[in-house]
Design a protein around this motif. Structure first.
Motif, mmCIF file in Angstrom:
data_model
loop_
_atom_site.group_PDB
_atom_site.id
_atom_site.type_symbol
_atom_site.label_atom_id
_atom_site.label_comp_id
_atom_site.label_asym_id
_atom_site.label_seq_id
_atom_site.Cartn_x
_atom_site.Cartn_y
_atom_site.Cartn_z
ATOM 1 N N PRO A 115 -20.806 -22.982 38.365
ATOM 2 C CA PRO A 115 -19.775 -24.032 38.452
ATOM 3 C C PRO A 115 -18.774 -23.983 37.300
ATOM 4 O O PRO A 115 -17.592 -24.263 37.487
ATOM 5 N N LEU A 116 -19.249 -23.628 36.091
ATOM 6 C CA LEU A 116 -18.330 -23.554 34.950
ATOM 7 C C LEU A 116 -17.359 -22.380 35.103
ATOM 8 O O LEU A 116 -16.205 -22.463 34.672
ATOM 9 N N ILE A 117 -17.831 -21.278 35.710
ATOM 10 C CA ILE A 117 -16.935 -20.156 35.979
ATOM 11 C C ILE A 117 -15.834 -20.596 36.936
ATOM 12 O O ILE A 117 -14.659 -20.228 36.772
ATOM 13 N N LEU A 118 -16.185 -21.387 37.924
ATOM 14 C CA LEU A 118 -15.187 -21.863 38.890
ATOM 15 C C LEU A 118 -14.173 -22.795 38.224
ATOM 16 O O LEU A 118 -13.001 -22.802 38.606
ATOM 17 N N VAL A 119 -14.618 -23.563 37.229
ATOM 18 C CA VAL A 119 -13.670 -24.403 36.483
ATOM 19 C C VAL A 119 -12.651 -23.523 35.763
ATOM 20 O O VAL A 119 -11.443 -23.786 35.789
ATOM 21 N N ALA A 120 -13.140 -22.464 35.106
ATOM 22 C CA ALA A 120 -12.234 -21.549 34.407
ATOM 23 C C ALA A 120 -11.272 -20.872 35.382
ATOM 24 O O ALA A 120 -10.080 -20.691 35.079
ATOM 25 N N ASN A 121 -11.757 -20.506 36.558
ATOM 26 C CA ASN A 121 -10.883 -19.874 37.546
ATOM 27 C C ASN A 121 -9.831 -20.836 38.064
ATOM 28 O O ASN A 121 -8.698 -20.442 38.355
ATOM 29 N N SER A 122 -10.192 -22.104 38.182
ATOM 30 C CA SER A 122 -9.207 -23.112 38.579
ATOM 31 C C SER A 122 -8.082 -23.196 37.541
ATOM 32 O O SER A 122 -6.898 -23.275 37.882
ATOM 33 N N LEU A 123 -8.451 -23.131 36.269
ATOM 34 C CA LEU A 123 -7.439 -23.156 35.206
ATOM 35 C C LEU A 123 -6.575 -21.896 35.225
ATOM 36 O O LEU A 123 -5.399 -21.933 34.856
ATOM 37 N N SER A 124 -7.138 -20.766 35.690
ATOM 38 C CA SER A 124 -6.352 -19.529 35.743
ATOM 39 C C SER A 124 -5.195 -19.663 36.727
ATOM 40 O O SER A 124 -4.116 -19.098 36.509
ATOM 41 N N TYR A 125 -5.401 -20.394 37.815
ATOM 42 C CA TYR A 125 -4.302 -20.618 38.760
ATOM 43 C C TYR A 125 -3.185 -21.453 38.128
ATOM 44 O O TYR A 125 -1.997 -21.217 38.369
ATOM 45 N N LEU A 126 -3.572 -22.422 37.324
ATOM 46 C CA LEU A 126 -2.560 -23.234 36.645
ATOM 47 C C LEU A 126 -1.771 -22.393 35.650
ATOM 48 O O LEU A 126 -0.548 -22.567 35.511
ATOM 49 N N LEU A 127 -2.441 -21.489 34.950
ATOM 50 C CA LEU A 127 -1.744 -20.590 34.030
ATOM 51 C C LEU A 127 -0.777 -19.688 34.795
ATOM 52 O O LEU A 127 0.354 -19.452 34.338
ATOM 53 N N SER A 128 -1.194 -19.203 35.940
ATOM 54 C CA SER A 128 -0.307 -18.383 36.769
ATOM 55 C C SER A 128 0.930 -19.157 37.177
ATOM 56 O O SER A 128 2.051 -18.643 37.120
ATOM 57 N N ALA A 129 0.752 -20.406 37.567
ATOM 58 C CA ALA A 129 1.897 -21.243 37.960
ATOM 59 C C ALA A 129 2.854 -21.429 36.791
ATOM 60 O O ALA A 129 4.088 -21.397 36.960
ATOM 61 N N LEU A 130 2.313 -21.614 35.590
ATOM 62 C CA LEU A 130 3.155 -21.780 34.405
ATOM 63 C C LEU A 130 3.971 -20.529 34.138
ATOM 64 O O LEU A 130 5.172 -20.592 33.843
ATOM 65 N N LEU A 131 3.351 -19.358 34.256
ATOM 66 C CA LEU A 131 4.055 -18.096 34.013
ATOM 67 C C LEU A 131 5.146 -17.870 35.051
ATOM 68 O O LEU A 131 6.250 -17.410 34.723
ATOM 69 N N LEU A 132 4.868 -18.186 36.295
ATOM 70 C CA LEU A 132 5.883 -18.033 37.341
ATOM 71 C C LEU A 132 7.080 -18.947 37.096
ATOM 72 O O LEU A 132 8.216 -18.611 37.430
ATOM 73 N N GLY A 133 6.816 -20.102 36.511
ATOM 74 C CA GLY A 133 7.905 -21.032 36.209
ATOM 75 C C GLY A 133 8.874 -20.504 35.173
ATOM 76 O O GLY A 133 10.004 -21.013 35.061
ATOM 77 N N LEU A 134 8.478 -19.464 34.431
ATOM 78 C CA LEU A 134 9.355 -18.882 33.409
ATOM 79 C C LEU A 134 10.343 -17.877 33.987
ATOM 80 O O LEU A 134 11.276 -17.457 33.299
ATOM 81 N N ILE A 135 10.162 -17.475 35.250
ATOM 82 C CA ILE A 135 11.011 -16.436 35.843
ATOM 83 C C ILE A 135 12.365 -17.017 36.208
ATOM 84 O O ILE A 135 12.473 -18.097 36.801
ATOM 85 N N ARG A 136 13.406 -16.295 35.824
ATOM 86 C CA ARG A 136 14.769 -16.640 36.243
ATOM 87 C C ARG A 136 15.323 -15.429 36.974
ATOM 88 O O ARG A 136 15.591 -14.400 36.357
#
Length: 474
Positions: free
Chosen positions: A228-249
């Protein structure tokens, strides 16, 4: 034995990219292309560089590695892919160890993850030719993070069940449909068209490495961290991906159609007609669809973990270690893909790479507990190398022969064909594994995997390809 796509080596593909201008295109497109105009983002100029090297040097595009938009896209893609693949490994192990599910139930859980490609894939392509693709990718990453967080919550509340696993898998798969199609259609917006093979090689390296190393890393993490803790970390990885995509112009406007001009049904039909009337695209879709029916997202996904843990008596950590070593094949494939294409020709490379997954499963089916780890390493290495080389070639080829305004619908139509077989294969693999046993099922998977080469062998346009075609400027 899977596409993605997915959908992804850097050193080899630049040479393949350099050969693309002026080479003969696939004949299925129905027109003879003219040399492409070099236009696109972040190009160098003689004055800017301070050297008078002439027009050719002035027009040379900047390496994709030095383009900030591509760096953000690649980083987001890599984080997202690793999160997805670790999740898809941890969920079956969690199901086996916590809920004691059968092989058939494992097949059902795996099928739910890819079922959305069959149900909504075509509509997603039509919509993504209208919508802002970067924004779609950000929203879907956030959606996947929220859906995945339901599993550790359910575990700690004592509500984790097979129906919940199926529901979360389906929701994550639904968001992944939109993310993956948008991701492939978005790349030609971030880099110049002639740089798409180079960009794809880097994305494909990340995707293939994640798809094959994700289970390895997941197995190693399970030895030290609760699932379950691994799944929590993976959930956060999607949020990090969204943040990085937001930097694209994006450096130039996407080819997005105005909504309401054409009915969605008409757009879907246009995409399907474009793919299945094009000999090259049709053969790629058929070959990859058959492969995915029995591959890592299909039948093989339903039996691999059960075979390793129950038949070969491996622990999750041993399974993870074997897969980690074997996945070095992905790095090898990514490194040599460009040189192979330049020397042997694109068509031949696609044929050989496609056959390697079937050969790998043949080796896997011979595994015994006494030699389980080395056999698994060999099989995984061959499969990883073949998948990486094949996906770099076929994804770049699809993009090279498709106009920008048709990219999303082409990707959606191809994904419908090649990913739509995965839930069918997963259910069939789980059923056959329960009835016949996992080892006989692996022999059957290997045979069908080798037959997946036939559409490429029978298509002259693919066999004779030497390099990536070039479309005329739009």
């Amino acid at each position: 034995m899977t596409d993605v796509d997915t959908g992804l080596d850097a050193a080899g593909s630049a040479s393949a990219t350099a050969e693309a201008p002026g080479t003969a295109p696939a004949q299925g497109s129905g027109s003879a292309p003219a040399p492409a105009q070099r236009s696109g983002p972040e190009r160098g100029s003689a004055s800017a560089q301070g050297v008078g090297v002439g027009a050719a040097a002035a027009d040379r595009p900047v390496s994709v590695w030095r383009q900030r938009n591509f760096q953000a896209l690649w980083s987001a893609h890599t984080v997202s892919q690793f999160g997805t693949q670790i999740t898809f490994f941890v969920i079956p192990v969690l199901s086996l160890t916590t809920l004691s599910v059968s092989t058939g139930q494992l097949g059902l859980i795996s099928a739910m993850e890819s079922l959305p490609f069959l149900l909504i894939g075509l509509q997603a392509g039509a919509l993504l030719d209208r919508w802002d693709r970067r924004r779609v990718m950000v929203v879907t990453d956030v959606g996947r993070a929220v859906a995945l967080a339901l599993l550790p919550i359910g575990y700690f509340l004592g509500l984790l069940t097979v129906p919940l696993l199926c529901l979360v898998g389906f929701v994550i798969g639904l968001f992944t449909v939109f993310f993956d199609i948008a991701n492939q259609a978005f790349l030609p917006t971030v880099v110049a068209r002639e740089q798409t093979p180079d960009g794809n090689s880097r994305l494909e390296f990340s995707r293939s490495t994640a798809e094959l190393a994700g289970p390895s890393l997941g197995g190693l993490l399970l030895q030290a961290v609760a699932a379950p803790l691994i799944l929590v970390a993976n959930s956060l990885s999607y949020l990090l991906s969204a943040l990085l995509l937001g930097l694209i112009r994006t450096p130039r406007p996407e080819a997005v159609q105005a909504p309401g001009r054409t009915r969605m049904r008409t757009q879907i039909a246009e995409g399907l007609r474009f793919v299945f009337r094009h000999r090259t695209l049709r053969s790629l879709a058929l070959a990859t669809g058959i492969s995915n029916l029995v591959g890592l997202g299909g039948a093989l996904a339903a039996v691999l973990t059960a075979f390793a843990i129950r038949d070969l008596k491996l622990s999750p950590g041993q399974l993870g270690l074997a897969l980690t070593v074997g996945n070095c094949g992905a790095l090898l494939g990514a490194t040599v893909s460009g040189r192979l294409i330049r020397r042997a020709g694109l068509g031949r490379v696609l044929l050989v790479a496609k056959s390697m997954s079937g050969i790998a499963v043949l080796i896997l089916a011979t595994a015994a507990p006494a030699r389980a780890v080395p056999t698994l390493i060999a099989a995984t290495g061959i499969m990883a190398c073949g998948i990486t080389v094949y996906n770099i070639g076929q994804v770049s080829l699809r993009q090279a022969i498709t106009p920008s305004g048709m990219q999303a619908r082409m990707n959606a139509s191809v994904r419908f064909a090649i990913w739509g077989t995965r839930p069918i294969g997963a259910v069939a693999g789980g059923y056959l594994g329960s009835v016949l046993g996992t080892r006989p099922t692996l022999w059957l998977i290997a045979g069908i995997g080798l037959l997946s080469c036939l559409p490429l062998i029978l298509t002259e346009d693919v066999r004779r390809l030497r390099a990536f075609p070039v479309l005329p400027p739009e």
